[in-house]
Write a protein that holds these residues in place. Structure first.
Motif, PDB file in Angstrom:
ATOM      1  N   ASP A   6       1.322  -1.415   0.088  1.00 49.66           N
ATOM      2  CA  ASP A   6      -0.302   0.189   0.036  1.00 49.66           C
ATOM      3  C   ASP A   6       0.937   1.306   0.146  1.00 49.66           C
ATOM      4  O   ASP A   6       0.588   2.616   0.968  1.00 49.66           O
ATOM      5  CB  ASP A   6      -1.314  -0.040   1.580  1.00 49.66           C
ATOM      6  N   GLU A   7       1.787   1.252  -0.346  1.00 49.42           N
ATOM      7  CA  GLU A   7       2.885   2.401  -0.995  1.00 49.42           C
ATOM      8  C   GLU A   7       2.046   3.768  -1.605  1.00 49.42           C
ATOM      9  O   GLU A   7       1.050   3.472  -2.348  1.00 49.42           O
ATOM     10  CB  GLU A   7       4.117   2.213  -1.853  1.00 49.42           C
ATOM     11  N   LEU A   8       2.306   4.703  -1.300  1.00 50.65           N
ATOM     12  CA  LEU A   8       1.837   5.980  -1.302  1.00 50.65           C
ATOM     13  C   LEU A   8       2.137   7.057  -2.728  1.00 50.65           C
ATOM     14  O   LEU A   8       4.147   6.944  -2.081  1.00 50.65           O
ATOM     15  CB  LEU A   8       1.080   6.941   0.084  1.00 50.65           C
ATOM     16  N   VAL A   9       2.408   6.845  -4.125  1.00 51.73           N
ATOM     17  CA  VAL A   9       3.297   7.081  -4.854  1.00 51.73           C
ATOM     18  C   VAL A   9       2.809   7.948  -5.552  1.00 51.73           C
ATOM     19  O   VAL A   9       1.270   8.132  -6.874  1.00 51.73           O
ATOM     20  CB  VAL A   9       3.450   6.166  -5.751  1.00 51.73           C
ATOM     21  N   LEU A  59       0.327  20.518  -5.126  1.00 46.60           N
ATOM     22  CA  LEU A  59      -0.240  19.462  -5.464  1.00 46.60           C
ATOM     23  C   LEU A  59      -0.618  18.091  -6.781  1.00 46.60           C
ATOM     24  O   LEU A  59       0.815  18.053  -7.597  1.00 46.60           O
ATOM     25  CB  LEU A  59      -1.273  20.266  -6.978  1.00 46.60           C
ATOM     26  N   THR A  60      -1.250  17.260  -6.605  1.00 51.92           N
ATOM     27  CA  THR A  60      -0.659  15.988  -6.677  1.00 51.92           C
ATOM     28  C   THR A  60      -1.934  14.819  -6.888  1.00 51.92           C
ATOM     29  O   THR A  60      -2.661  14.717  -5.918  1.00 51.92           O
ATOM     30  CB  THR A  60       0.217  15.556  -5.410  1.00 51.92           C
ATOM     31  N   PRO A  61      -1.903  14.276  -8.053  1.00 50.70           N
ATOM     32  CA  PRO A  61      -2.008  13.051  -8.107  1.00 50.70           C
ATOM     33  C   PRO A  61      -1.695  11.366  -8.110  1.00 50.70           C
ATOM     34  O   PRO A  61      -0.426  11.704  -7.749  1.00 50.70           O
ATOM     35  CB  PRO A  61      -2.745  12.651  -9.786  1.00 50.70           C
ATOM     36  N   TYR A  62      -2.504  10.578  -7.216  1.00 48.53           N
ATOM     37  CA  TYR A  62      -1.757   9.333  -7.121  1.00 48.53           C
ATOM     38  C   TYR A  62      -1.801   8.048  -7.953  1.00 48.53           C
ATOM     39  O   TYR A  62      -2.915   7.620  -8.532  1.00 48.53           O
ATOM     40  CB  TYR A  62      -1.955   9.280  -5.178  1.00 48.53           C
ATOM     41  N   ALA A  63      -0.951   7.150  -7.715  1.00 49.43           N
ATOM     42  CA  ALA A  63      -0.824   6.024  -8.139  1.00 49.43           C
ATOM     43  C   ALA A  63      -2.163   4.715  -7.099  1.00 49.43           C
ATOM     44  O   ALA A  63      -1.983   5.123  -5.900  1.00 49.43           O
ATOM     45  CB  ALA A  63       0.121   5.233  -7.790  1.00 49.43           C
ATOM     46  N   PRO A  64      -2.200   4.123  -8.217  1.00 48.03           N
ATOM     47  CA  PRO A  64      -3.367   2.964  -7.269  1.00 48.03           C
ATOM     48  C   PRO A  64      -3.117   2.169  -5.646  1.00 48.03           C
ATOM     49  O   PRO A  64      -1.188   2.257  -5.854  1.00 48.03           O
ATOM     50  CB  PRO A  64      -3.728   2.005  -8.058  1.00 48.03           C
ATOM     51  N   PRO A  65      -3.361   2.900  -4.923  1.00 43.20           N
ATOM     52  CA  PRO A  65      -3.503   2.117  -3.331  1.00 43.20           C
ATOM     53  C   PRO A  65      -3.603   0.152  -4.148  1.00 43.20           C
ATOM     54  O   PRO A  65      -3.535  -0.490  -4.713  1.00 43.20           O
ATOM     55  CB  PRO A  65      -4.960   2.222  -2.316  1.00 43.20           C
TER      56      PRO A  65
END
Length: 727
Positions: free
Chosen positions: A693-696, A710-716
């Motif tokens: 469950d890395e937050l990337v 301002l950040t979008p993230y990869a899937p959990p």
């Protein structure tokens, strides 16, 4: 994090010899499970180990066993390749430090540095294809400048998706997937002969999933998925020397957007602009969910004619992309009088026609082989992009609209010769001459009667200008490869890469909109070895490379205004890559890769800033992956376990290298366990991705005036099960 990752891998291996990494260039297991991978990295069929270039290949079985669904999955398993994304469909590749920033690759007048091809057709816009519906035979990733043989010059490298050709072997396959976030997927593929000379294959895939993030303001899940893709291919063999393949595929996507999470600096201005922002990275506070609507259509005809002296191939293609988007990239809860909202919106209508004619031949009893050809590409792109700015200060609020209309044309003549100087020693020489033209109309104006946004759009006049430019470039390649034994290939090469110039899509001035930026050029040098040892129980491929890069197209965000593109930089890139496969016993494979990259600006200065010596964006110094595949029979059944681990070093999203735009080091752990019936007529698999469950972050935009990231993230973490049948 690296130490923790290594600990995880060690424990997994101790638990039962499980690992077998990114199926990098694995040719076959000791029991022949995968078979030899044949690639077309040089526009001809060759065994992977016989190709004197850096190429990573994934067969259809490897894609399935590794649960590879996206280009991000491919990047995690490929040395030298990084993939970022400003939203779920606009991916940005960087290969060995060479890549296009979103401000370049997403405007109507820009081209990508790393190019995508689908069945030989250049896919310049509209994002990457859905892997499930293509009925892929393999995916190939070529690293380094590809300036000679491929239809559109790829200065950094390219990714090829190659689908299976229709054949006389009747087959049908169905697959259904269920997972968390209410994930549902189903695909069906079939192949059948109509006559002994005509074959047809079809495919259909549906994907639905709830969003990974929650928008507190609207009460809806966002960053969801809703996608349907279909394809059909018809193959005709009128004679023993004529092969005709007609392909058509359509993809339709209609889902909510991907609002940015706002990492607000509460120490700035008393935190007045941070009121109500939820610190949970999976929660956003946007006044709108946004949207992504995309339709991609591709039609092609590939005709091959065997002649007494070679093979003549014609590839004709039409590709159309319709895109509509709305992205809230800078938001806080609607909380007057401190409301802060900044939104991108727009639509794009792109059509491209391409024609390639290629002749491959051989002479002197096979000592001389080569190919030559012509290429034509016409691209028409109508794009309208707008920005909504709602800030406490009326002086910087308003709505701006930037219509762009670009017509592009590319013509090239190319050829490459391979001559066997003496047995096992081959000299290669090739080149491509390219002529390109781009012309367009560019405008920027205010579309409301409010206070307006910064000059020149603060007045109703704005601008409406035209621009046109021609470029030409010669991109040669020379190489020498020596097959010292049946198991060792040594090679050295030098190649020039080129990327077309373009026009600014979101210019702050009329002069900036009408003035083109220049092409990029790169010289790439590489030494490599492809080796196998101990009766193919060990495969080790290594390469050393250097790239001298000039006239880089750099994009810089000007807050409250626009994106400025300029040829402001030079760079030097050095690195090393290694890929390995170990097959110690029957049924077990351990493989992986390591990449070292030193990518620096040797010259980059703009008014008020000097970035010389900074790292190139999206260029991690270290990257490795390791994994494993273990298969064991259980009576008439077969059980497989696949585990993949990857780790990527720190990098930056922008040339400024400021800590606010850091791409932090991160790891990823995937696993898949399956059981299959005799002859693999059915398979049941359970799988998990990003198990830690890395937050990337997939991209970072730093808004300096309000000190917000301002950040979008990869899937959990995701998990599920897949049931597949085939006959």
């Amino acid at each position: 994090m690296l130490k923790q990752g290594l600990s995880r891998v060690a424990s997994l291996m101790a638990g039962g010899a499980l690992l077998a990494g990114p199926y990098v260039a694995a040719a076959q297991e000791i029991d022949g499970h995968y078979g030899e991978i044949i690639v077309t990295a040089q526009r001809q069929e060759q065994k992977l180990q016989d190709v004197p270039v850096s190429v990573t290949a994934f067969s259809s079985e490897q894609l399935r066993d590794g649960n590879v669904e996206t280009v991000q999955d491919i990047a995690a398993r490929t040395p030298g390749l990084s993939v970022s994304a400003v939203d779920p469909i606009n991916t940005n590749f960087a290969m060995r430090g060479i890549g296009s920033a979103p401000g370049i690759s997403q405007n109507a007048g820009g081209d990508p540095s790393v190019v995508v091809f689908v069945d030989g057709v250049y896919a310049g816009r509209g994002g990457t294809p859905d892997l499930d519906a293509l009925d892929l035979e393999r995916v190939e990733v070529l690293r380094g400048p590809q300036g000679t043989l491929f239809g559109k010059n790829a200065i950094g490298g390219l990714v090829q998706f190659i689908s299976r050709k229709p054949s006389d072997d009747p087959s049908f396959a169905f697959e259904a997937t269920l997972g968390n976030y209410d994930k549902f997927g189903a695909s069906a593929r079939g192949n059948m002969p109509i006559t002994d000379k005509i074959f047809i294959s079809t495919g259909l895939a549906v994907k639905r999933r709830n969003g990974y993030e929650f928008n507190e303001t609207t009460g809806n899940d966002v960053n969801n998925q809703q996608l349907i893709t279909g394809r059909v291919a018809l193959r005709l063999l009128p004679t023993d020397t004529l092969d005709i393949i007609l392909r058509a595929d359509v993809s339709d996507q209609d889902q909510k957007g991907n609002p940015r999470h706002n990492n607000c600096d509460t120490s700035f201005n008393g935190g007045v602009h941070c009121i109500g922002i939820n610190p949970d990275p999976r929660v956003v506070n946007a006044y709108t969910d946004g949207k992504i609507k995309r339709t991609v259509q591709s039609y092609s005809a590939e005709i091959s004619l065997d002649l007494p002296f070679g093979t003549l191939t014609s590839l004709t293609a039409l590709r159309k992309v319709d895109l509509e988007f709305e992205t809230a990239f800078f938001s806080n809860p609607v909380n007057p009088p401190n409301q802060i909202e900044s939104t991108d919106f727009g639509q794009e209508d792109n059509s491209q026609f391409s024609q390639e004619l290629r002749l491959s031949f051989e002479a002197f009893n096979g000592r001389l082989t080569g190919q030559t050809g012509l290429y034509y590409l016409k691209e028409d792109n109508e794009r309208v992009q707008g920005q909504i700015q709602q800030f406490p200060s009326p002086a910087i609020s308003g709505v701006g609209r930037y219509p762009q209309s670009v017509n592009a044309r590319s013509i090239a003549v190319f050829g490459q010769l391979d001559f066997e100087v003496v047995p096992s020693l081959t000299f290669t020489a090739g080149g491509r001459m390219t002529w390109e033209r781009k012309s367009g109309r560019f405008a920027g104006f205010k579309v409301d009667d409010g206070p307006g946004i910064p000059p020149p759009l603060g007045s109703a006049a704005g601008y409406d200008v035209t621009g046109k430019e021609d470029w030409k470039a010669f991109t040669p390649r020379v190489a020498l490869n020596w097959k010292t034994t049946d198991d060792i290939l040594l090679y050295a090469s030098a190649a020039r890469g080129y990327k077309s110039g373009g026009f600014q899509g979101l210019s702050g001035t009329a002069a900036g909109a009408s003035a083109p930026y220049d092409p990029e050029f790169a010289w790439g040098y590489e030494l490599g070895a492809k080796t196998e040892w101990f009766d193919r129980a060990l495969r080790l491929n290594v390469s050393l490379f250097q790239t001298d890069y000039s006239d880089l197209q750099i994009s810089q965000l000007v807050p409250l205004c626009c994106v400025v593109v300029s040829n402001a930089a030079k760079a030097r890139i050095r690195g090393a890559e290694a890929e390995f496969v170990i097959r110690p016993v029957r049924g077990l494979q351990i493989d992986g890769s390591y990449a070292y990259l030193d990518a620096k600006f040797t010259e980059y200065a703009i008014p008020g800033q000097n970035y010389t010596g900074n790292e190139l964006p999206r260029s991690p110094k270290n990257k490795f992956n390791i994994g494993g595949h273990y298969e064991v029979p259980i009576g008439d059944l077969s059980a497989k376990l696949r585990v993949d681990y990857s780790w990527v070093d720190d990098a930056f999203f922008e040339a400024s290298n400021i800590p606010q735009q850091l791409w932090p080091s991160h790891d990823n752990l995937d696993a898949r366990l399956s059981i299959a019936g005799a002859n693999n007529e059915w398979e049941l698999a359970i799988w998990g991705k990003n198990l830690t469950d890395e937050l990337v972050p997939t991209y970072v935009t730093y808004f300096g005036p309000f000190r917000q990231i301002l950040t979008p993230y990869a899937p959990p973490r995701t998990y599920g099960m897949t049931l597949a049948f085939k006959i």
